[in-house]
Design an enzyme around this catalytic site. Structure first.
Site, mmCIF file in Angstrom:
data_model
loop_
_atom_site.group_PDB
_atom_site.id
_atom_site.type_symbol
_atom_site.label_atom_id
_atom_site.label_comp_id
_atom_site.label_asym_id
_atom_site.label_seq_id
_atom_site.Cartn_x
_atom_site.Cartn_y
_atom_site.Cartn_z
ATOM 1 N N ARG A 89 0.837 -1.207 0.000
ATOM 2 C CA ARG A 89 0.000 0.000 0.000
ATOM 3 C C ARG A 89 0.872 1.258 0.000
ATOM 4 O O ARG A 89 0.557 2.242 -0.683
ATOM 5 C CB ARG A 89 -0.945 -0.007 1.199
ATOM 6 C CG ARG A 89 -1.942 1.146 1.175
ATOM 7 C CD ARG A 89 -3.006 0.986 2.239
ATOM 8 N NE ARG A 89 -2.467 1.081 3.597
ATOM 9 C CZ ARG A 89 -3.197 0.971 4.697
ATOM 10 N NH1 ARG A 89 -4.501 0.735 4.602
ATOM 11 N NH2 ARG A 89 -2.647 1.072 5.888
ATOM 12 N N LYS A 191 -2.437 6.825 1.421
ATOM 13 C CA LYS A 191 -2.277 7.183 2.840
ATOM 14 C C LYS A 191 -1.289 8.343 2.928
ATOM 15 O O LYS A 191 -0.103 8.171 3.244
ATOM 16 C CB LYS A 191 -1.819 5.975 3.657
ATOM 17 C CG LYS A 191 -2.110 6.104 5.152
ATOM 18 C CD LYS A 191 -1.928 4.770 5.852
ATOM 19 C CE LYS A 191 -2.194 4.871 7.356
ATOM 20 N NZ LYS A 191 -3.588 5.179 7.678
ATOM 21 N N GLU A 227 -16.267 6.806 4.172
ATOM 22 C CA GLU A 227 -15.440 6.389 5.307
ATOM 23 C C GLU A 227 -16.047 6.866 6.621
ATOM 24 O O GLU A 227 -16.902 7.751 6.655
ATOM 25 C CB GLU A 227 -14.010 6.893 5.156
ATOM 26 C CG GLU A 227 -13.253 6.236 4.014
ATOM 27 C CD GLU A 227 -11.753 6.182 4.243
ATOM 28 O OE1 GLU A 227 -11.259 6.804 5.196
ATOM 29 O OE2 GLU A 227 -11.067 5.488 3.470
#
Length: 348
Positions: A89, A191, A227
């Site tokens: 990721r 992220k 989210e």
């Protein structure tokens, strides 16, 4: 100049009362990217990053990070939960920001080196505590134009953190927000620091209004859940489905994909990734947020347009949510057999 105090000796820590706070442990990993390549990197005791005032991380947000944990088992071993997925990721986050990804195999090796060097700070089994690890990459060097840096720092530091729920898993209420977490076709799937800086204001407003955090709706139409705070959302339907939103703006949570698998293979549920419309919450008997910190945070209710929709209960955890939580944490702490490849041991 302010200097952060070094962490106390591991023997002096009250493992039962750890919070989620920074702690300057003895060792961290540090590597530099210069002249088009990464150096080998290594452990260091210096917890201060020395960077230029022209660093792109400071001006243009060229920075990304990860979060994962090390767990102490009943036998005293230390293990990691799917660190290869964190490496993958972070690789994708780096690609989004035109940063040179740190090699994924060396990422995992570096994580293990930091855990091994700070092994005394991995909380004992049974306390619910873990060693939280924060891999971080930033663009550095003397820059001023809006373009990728020529130099980068990759580091991994760690700290012991306590159980997210001191008295057992507890539902909390969330509220929807006017603010967007991410833009369509933006960086929501990565992220990166900017995603979280923008969430501070809506999160603060939610807390002041008495809610745990914000439910973010899709930025294009504000009709679909994306989210829950800094975590992914899930709902359990009356038809035994485990449902999570699907969107290019959502961070691909490692916890989410793990729970999708466990819901299907351990609980016999149907995993579904699709639209979750905010005006159709009646389809869910239970709901929650999922991520590294809490694993699962049960959602008691969601406030939308001045109405609070309650799922299973505002005070009690639903049975499916509890089973999923127990299964995943059991795997992480070594009490439940893990799917192949999910657990990596740290050799001490």
């Amino acid at each position: 100049m302010v200097f952060l105090a070094k962490a106390p000796a591991a023997s002096e820590i009250d493992w039962q009362n750890l919070g989620f706070n920074y702690m300057d442990l003895p060792y961290r990993f540090l590597a530099h990217y210069q002249d088009g390549k990464w150096d080998e990197g290594g452990l260091t005791e210096d917890g201060t990053l020395h960077i230029s005032e022209g660093s792109t991380a400071l001006h243009y947000g060229q920075a990304d990070f990860e979060g994962l944990k090390a767990y102490r088992t009943k036998d005293g071993d230390i293990q990691l939960f799917r660190p290869d997925r964190n490496a993958a990721r972070m690789h994708k986050s780096c690609e989004r920001l035109l940063m040179p990804a740190f090699p994924e195999d060396k990422f995992v090796e570096a994580v293990k080196a930091v855990v091994k060097a700070n092994a005394d700070y991995v909380p004992p089994y049974g306390t619910g505590g873990t060693l939280y690890l924060r891999p971080l990459m930033i663009g550095v060097g003397g820059n001023i134009g809006v373009h990728p840096a020529q130099e980068y720092i990759f580091t991994i530091f760690a700290m012991p953190v306590g159980a997210y729920y001191k008295g057992g898993v507890t539902p909390t209420n969330f509220t929807t927000s006017y603010y967007d977490r991410a833009a369509p076709h933006g960086t929501g799937q990565s992220k990166v620091g900017g995603n979280y800086g923008g969430s501070l204001l809506p999160g603060d407003e939610a807390h002041k209004a008495g809610y745990s955090d914000v439910i973010y709706l899709d930025p294009a139409t504000h009709t679909k859940i994306e989210e829950a705070g800094s975590a992914n959302f899930f709902g359990i339907t009356k038809d035994n489905e485990f449902v999570t939103p699907k969107s290019d703006s959502i961070l691909p949570s490692i916890t989410k994909y793990s729970l999708l698998y466990l819901a299907e293979h351990n609980l016999g549920m149907k995993p579904v990734q699709g639209d979750v419309f905010i005006d159709n919450l009646d389809r869910f008997t239970e709901a929650g947020a999922m991520g590294t910190a809490a694993v699962i945070a049960p959602i008691g209710g969601i406030e939308y347009q001045d109405n609070l929709h309650v799922f299973y209960s505002e005070t009690e955890v639903g049975p499916v949510t509890q089973k999923l939580y127990d299964t995943l944490t059991g795997i992480q702490f070594g009490d439940v057999e893990a799917p192949e490849g999910w657990i990596q041991k740290v050799e001490l």
